[in-house]
Design an enzyme around this catalytic site. Structure first.
Site, PDB file in Angstrom:
ATOM      1  N   LEU A 235      22.590 -14.453 -43.168  1.00  0.00           N
ATOM      2  CA  LEU A 235      22.864 -13.633 -44.340  1.00  0.00           C
ATOM      3  C   LEU A 235      23.509 -14.447 -45.462  1.00  0.00           C
ATOM      4  CD1 LEU A 235      21.962 -11.356 -42.449  1.00  0.00           C
ATOM      5  CD2 LEU A 235      23.537  -9.903 -43.703  1.00  0.00           C
TER       6      LEU A 235
ATOM      7  N   ILE B  14      25.097 -16.519 -35.726  1.00  0.00           N
ATOM      8  CA  ILE B  14      23.783 -16.775 -36.325  1.00  0.00           C
ATOM      9  C   ILE B  14      23.517 -15.791 -37.469  1.00  0.00           C
ATOM     10  CG2 ILE B  14      21.278 -16.815 -35.913  1.00  0.00           C
ATOM     11  CD1 ILE B  14      21.947 -17.811 -33.051  1.00  0.00           C
ATOM     12  N   CYS B  15      23.883 -14.533 -37.283  1.00  0.00           N
ATOM     13  CA  CYS B  15      23.680 -13.536 -38.338  1.00  0.00           C
ATOM     14  C   CYS B  15      24.465 -13.917 -39.594  1.00  0.00           C
ATOM     15  CB  CYS B  15      24.090 -12.147 -37.865  1.00  0.00           C
ATOM     16  SG  CYS B  15      23.061 -11.510 -36.521  1.00  0.00           S
ATOM     17  N   HIS B  16      25.682 -14.403 -39.399  1.00  0.00           N
ATOM     18  CA  HIS B  16      26.505 -14.838 -40.526  1.00  0.00           C
ATOM     19  C   HIS B  16      25.789 -15.949 -41.300  1.00  0.00           C
ATOM     20  CE1 HIS B  16      29.689 -17.278 -42.455  1.00  0.00           C
ATOM     21  NE2 HIS B  16      30.067 -16.076 -42.853  1.00  0.00           N
TER      22      HIS B  16
END
Length: 152
Positions: free
Chosen positions: A49, A44-46
């Site tokens: 960002l 999810i962070c990928h």
């Protein structure tokens, strides 16, 4: 104690992916989108960002500084930024572990990492908008443009 809308954004100094210190107080006069995320290289962070890189940072007004913060090390951030072409600062809240996330009230003590907290800070350093999502819930990046238009 969480930072709330209307509060003065707490000052901090963290190193970015190049080891360069970034201090919140030095950004007075600019609007800041401060984005906390759990961990580099996670799914999810990928996605978030990459969306910030592709859909927000490139089209953000010139007076807006995007800052992202996680508990990852400077070295992890450098590897991730190089791999993904992230040019905005990825700040390391590694040690003291999660101190800035704790100050802003977005640190998950049990897991030892930041929640998905976003703070939009005006040019005078006042928090004008805040959203905190649970770790498994991605943010709506399109909200950032709307909020910035309201505080221009």
């Amino acid at each position: 104690m969480a930072v709330e809308v209307g509060d003065k954004a707490p000052d901090f100094e963290l190193k970015d992916q190049h080891g360069t210190p970034v201090r919140m107080a030095d950004l007075r006069g600019r609007r800041v989108v401060l984005i906390f995320y759990p961990l580099a290289f996670s799914g999810i962070c990928h996605g978030e960002l990459c969306a910030i890189r592709d859909e927000f940072a490139a089209s953000a007004p010139k007076d807006v500084q995007v800052l992202t913060v996680s508990v990852d090390s400077v070295f992890t951030h450098r590897a991730w930024a190089d791999q993904e072409g992230f040019t905005f600062p990825l700040l390391s809240d590694f040690w003291p572990h999660g101190e800035v996330a704790q100050t802003y009230g977005v640190f998950d003590e049990e897991r030892g990492l930041a929640l998905r907290g976003t703070f939009v800070i005006d040019a005078e350093g006042v928090v004008r908008w805040k959203a905190v999502n649970p770790i498994p819930s991605a943010r709506d990046i399109s909200e950032y443009h709307k909020v910035l238009e309201e505080i221009s």
